[in-house]
Design an enzyme around this catalytic site. Sequence first.
Site, mmCIF file in Angstrom:
data_model
loop_
_atom_site.group_PDB
_atom_site.id
_atom_site.type_symbol
_atom_site.label_atom_id
_atom_site.label_comp_id
_atom_site.label_asym_id
_atom_site.label_seq_id
_atom_site.Cartn_x
_atom_site.Cartn_y
_atom_site.Cartn_z
ATOM 1 N N HIS A 28 0.849 -1.195 0.000
ATOM 2 C CA HIS A 28 0.000 0.000 0.000
ATOM 3 C C HIS A 28 0.885 1.246 0.000
ATOM 4 O O HIS A 28 1.344 1.698 1.040
ATOM 5 C CB HIS A 28 -0.922 -0.030 1.227
ATOM 6 N N GLU A 67 -10.763 3.312 7.567
ATOM 7 C CA GLU A 67 -9.693 4.228 7.967
ATOM 8 C C GLU A 67 -10.344 5.368 8.736
ATOM 9 O O GLU A 67 -10.282 5.432 9.949
ATOM 10 C CB GLU A 67 -8.948 4.725 6.720
HETATM 11 ZN ZN LIG Z 1 -3.944 4.799 0.965
#
Ligand SMILES: [Zn+2]
Length: 357
Positions: free
Chosen positions: A17, A208
């Site tokens: 990522h 997130e």
């Molecule tokens: Zn990201």
Amino acid sequence: MAISYEDIVKVPKALLHDHLDGGLRPATIVELAADAGHELPTTDSEALGRWFAEAANSGSLERYLETFAHTVAVMQTGPALRRVARECALDLAADGVVYAEVRFAPEQHLEQNLTLDEVVDAVVTGFREGSALAAEAGTPIRVGTLLTAMRHAARSQEIAELAVRHRDTGVVGFDIAGAEAGFPPTRHLDAFEYLQRENFHFTIHAGEAFGLPSIWQAIQWCGADRLGHGVRIVDDITPGNPPVLGRLAAYVRDKRIPLELCPSSNVQTGAAASIADHPIGLLRDLRFRVTVNTDNRLMSGTSMSREMALLVDAFGYGWKELQWFTINAMKSAFIPFDERLKIIDEVIKPAYAKLIG
Ligand SMILES: [Zn+2]
């Protein structure tokens, strides 16, 4: 004996990522901005590097995303995209990363009238050039490209088709990114169903800024292979001895769904209070498929080695844990199984075996 940052640089690492537009060299931004006539907060590259880190430290995902206006502005031509990708491969290789999946959103690079296919070709070529130079320098790296669609936009189907079209020349997966609140992944269901019919791989930024519903949708509605961050899965774990997993957390662990955790970035966006408080400690103890990632190296002033060094400091991890994170990432990569295995058996395990004994 404590593990130093310098030692970590030398061991092979795998990264799943990392955003291309979040990892430019400040000096390159200054040069490309001059070419493009784009105004920057400062043209001193050291001060610019600090400006990015400070702007990213504000604690909100929306503000963090603002810093990308500058990097994306200087990545609007074929040569600029190619250079940024080439340098990205070189920088990761110099940090000891042997396998990386780097993502970017082609739809953000069309301001100078490039086509989506030209954008992808430029980036893939840059990665290939950077990888060749890295091999010559004695730091071989394999870089796979992930194409990202922006979750607030309406081009996900088009980008998914673009990714599949380039699957044999370096694109290994698809992703959606951008502000999570108000833009659930189910808005892009057509794209995910298309990708599944094409036997293609995808990850989704979820869990997130936003919690469990976003993770649940990404997995159970969209069929994500991996979770971009997924850090809020801890909201479905009740602390105790032992901790108790809710249905969703249990499913994620049972199915070995990889979590692309990005410690520094998660702290900067407020998804975790500090590295020491980061759920990665708990999630590792519970044996989730945890991976360690950089997200945006420029904005977070970080690297794979630095992220691992921070975890060593905060949780007292040794080589065994660092190898576990690395093999987890390699197992979760989007390249074919035999190619993953080759990197694990021939590159990662022999290097760590020397250290673990
Ligand atoms: Zn990201």
